[in-house]
Design a protein around this motif. Structure first.
Motif, short mmCIF file in Angstrom:
data_model
loop_
_atom_site.label_atom_id
_atom_site.label_comp_id
_atom_site.label_asym_id
_atom_site.label_seq_id
_atom_site.Cartn_x
_atom_site.Cartn_y
_atom_site.Cartn_z
N GLU A 143 -9.88 -3.49 -2.53
CA GLU A 143 -9.16 -3.63 -3.51
C GLU A 143 -9.56 -3.55 -4.78
O GLU A 143 -8.95 -3.26 -5.84
CB GLU A 143 -8.42 -5.12 -3.46
CG GLU A 143 -9.58 -6.16 -3.55
CD GLU A 143 -8.77 -7.52 -3.28
OE1 GLU A 143 -8.34 -8.23 -4.01
OE2 GLU A 143 -8.91 -7.96 -2.07
N ARG A 194 -4.58 -10.92 -1.31
CA ARG A 194 -4.24 -9.62 -0.46
C ARG A 194 -5.47 -9.78 0.98
O ARG A 194 -5.64 -8.80 1.66
CB ARG A 194 -5.16 -8.36 -1.19
CG ARG A 194 -4.22 -8.15 -2.25
CD ARG A 194 -4.50 -6.79 -3.00
NE ARG A 194 -4.14 -5.75 -2.26
CZ ARG A 194 -3.94 -4.50 -2.69
NH1 ARG A 194 -4.61 -4.24 -4.11
NH2 ARG A 194 -3.46 -3.32 -1.94
N GLU A 224 -3.83 -8.27 4.12
CA GLU A 224 -3.73 -7.07 4.38
C GLU A 224 -5.41 -6.38 4.59
O GLU A 224 -5.48 -5.55 5.29
CB GLU A 224 -3.30 -6.35 2.88
CG GLU A 224 -3.18 -4.94 2.65
CD GLU A 224 -2.74 -4.55 1.30
OE1 GLU A 224 -2.46 -3.47 1.13
OE2 GLU A 224 -2.83 -5.55 0.40
N HIS A 254 -7.27 -13.54 -5.41
CA HIS A 254 -6.16 -12.73 -5.52
C HIS A 254 -5.34 -13.11 -4.10
O HIS A 254 -5.64 -14.00 -3.31
CB HIS A 254 -6.47 -11.25 -5.31
CG HIS A 254 -7.33 -10.51 -6.47
ND1 HIS A 254 -8.06 -9.51 -6.45
CD2 HIS A 254 -7.27 -11.09 -7.76
CE1 HIS A 254 -8.62 -9.39 -7.66
NE2 HIS A 254 -8.08 -10.35 -8.45
#
Length: 364
Positions: A112, A160, A163, A158
């Motif tokens: 990311e 994520r 994912e 974060h």
């Protein structure tokens, strides 16, 4: 019969080593940072002089604060926003590790962090894997053997993790061997990402968790008992659950006992721990006590650019501080190989066919 060589940096470089905790964006050569900044138009570097730049990274990391230490990555990530840059950095990483005698390495990075110029997460992963493949081939052409695997990190501040965990599973047959969460520990406990860890367990995927570096026992306890971490990234603060008598007798608390009894590997990074304030010095580092108590200790670099270190230099510093000999360095190396996120047969082959033969002449 030839004399056994002393445990010096020069000789340590020649023996096989295993690395489990190394960040790709903390491993760049200073000249590569400068060249990629010029090629990609990145204008944030504090200097473009290669010598000064290398010193700047080391000095900026010597802050005694994990938060300040992490700020140096703005520059390395800033120049790693294209496929070509990612391929180059990964290839050079593999070559540099091979030149240091590392025969197996797990290198981690957060996909990311490299999408600011439009790359997809999948494109980032594929570029890094291509780079490592190139680096392995180039090392082999020079007579150096190395096998690499990658760990995909999710940044704990974060949202994520799920994912990234899915991507780690999707690419696990192409060189991605596991998952991790990284970033600031304080205020961002690993339990924020329970869904990702449950997904990984359900899919029989490997994962480690940064825990017990800047934060204490609670971070380690959550990582193991709530999240199911197979290894601990750093884990050095487990020493807070060990009390020592004046005569050196150690008394392990329940968490320390559990970690030792279960042989949960500690991915310890001595120089980095000193830089971030987790240890006062190499000589005062808890690794001495943890190794003496037979925890599953492994020796790692964390960020070779920021710490100005290699696996060999970490071994040399520990040997100087604690009087370790070749048998101790082999023990650290086999510990790491046993703990790798690699198929059992491959781990065993590297131990029996590469690591033990590499140390055998030094243990006579």
């Amino acid at each position: 019969m030839s004399a056994i060589p002393p445990v010096t940096l020069e000789h340590i470089r020649r023996v096989p080593k295993v690395l489990l905790h190394d960040h790709l964006d903390g491993s760049l050569r200073p000249e590569t940072v400068a060249e990629l900044a010029d090629a990609t138009g990145y204008r944030g570097l504090p200097t473009t002089d290669v010598g000064e730049l290398g010193r700047w990274f080391r000095e900026a990391a010597d802050s005694g604060s994990l938060v300040s230490y992490l700020e140096t990555f703005a520059h390395t990530c800033g120049v790693m926003q294209t496929e070509d840059a990612l391929v180059r950095v990964a290839a050079e990483c593999a070559e540099d590790l091979a030149d240091d005698g590392v025969v197996y390495a797990e290198v981690r990075y957060a996909p990311e962090l490299f999408v600011e110029r439009g790359l997809t997460l999948d494109a980032v992963v594929e570029a890094v894997q291509e780079g490592f493949a190139q680096g392995e081939r180039r090392a082999a052409e020079r007579g150096k053997f190395i096998r690499t695997g990658t760990l995909l990190c999710a940044m704990r501040q974060h949202a994520r993790a799920q994912e990234i965990a899915e991507i780690a599973v999707r690419y696990r047959d192409t060189g991605v061997v596991g998952f991790d969460i990284a970033g600031p520990e304080a205020g961002f406990p690993p339990t924020r990402n329970l869904d990702a860890f449950e997904y990984l367990r359900t899919n029989n995927a490997h994962f480690t968790i940064h825990a017990g570096e800047a934060f204490g026992l609670a971070s380690i306890w959550e990582a193991i008992q709530h999240c199911g971490a197979e290894r601990l990234g750093h884990g050095v603060r487990i020493v807070d659950d060990i009390k020592s008598d004046p005569d050196g007798t150690a008394h392990l608390g329940p968490l320390a006992s559990y970690v030792r009894d279960r042989r949960i590997p500690l991915e310890i990074c001595p120089s980095s721990n000193v830089q971030t304030g987790a240890a006062a010095s190499i000589a005062d580092h808890p690794i001495g006590l943890l190794a003496r108590l037979h925890f599953r200790v492994t020796v790692n670099t964390d960020n070779r650019l920021m710490s100005g270190c290699t696996v060999s230099s970490e071994f040399a510093a520990l040997a100087d501080a604690f009087g370790y000999g070749w048998a101790d360095l082999q023990w650290f190396t086999i510990n790491a190989m046993k703990s790798a996120f690699l198929d059992f047969d491959l781990r065993l082959a590297l131990i029996n066919n590469v690591i033990k033969p590499g140390y055998a002449p030094l243990l006579a």
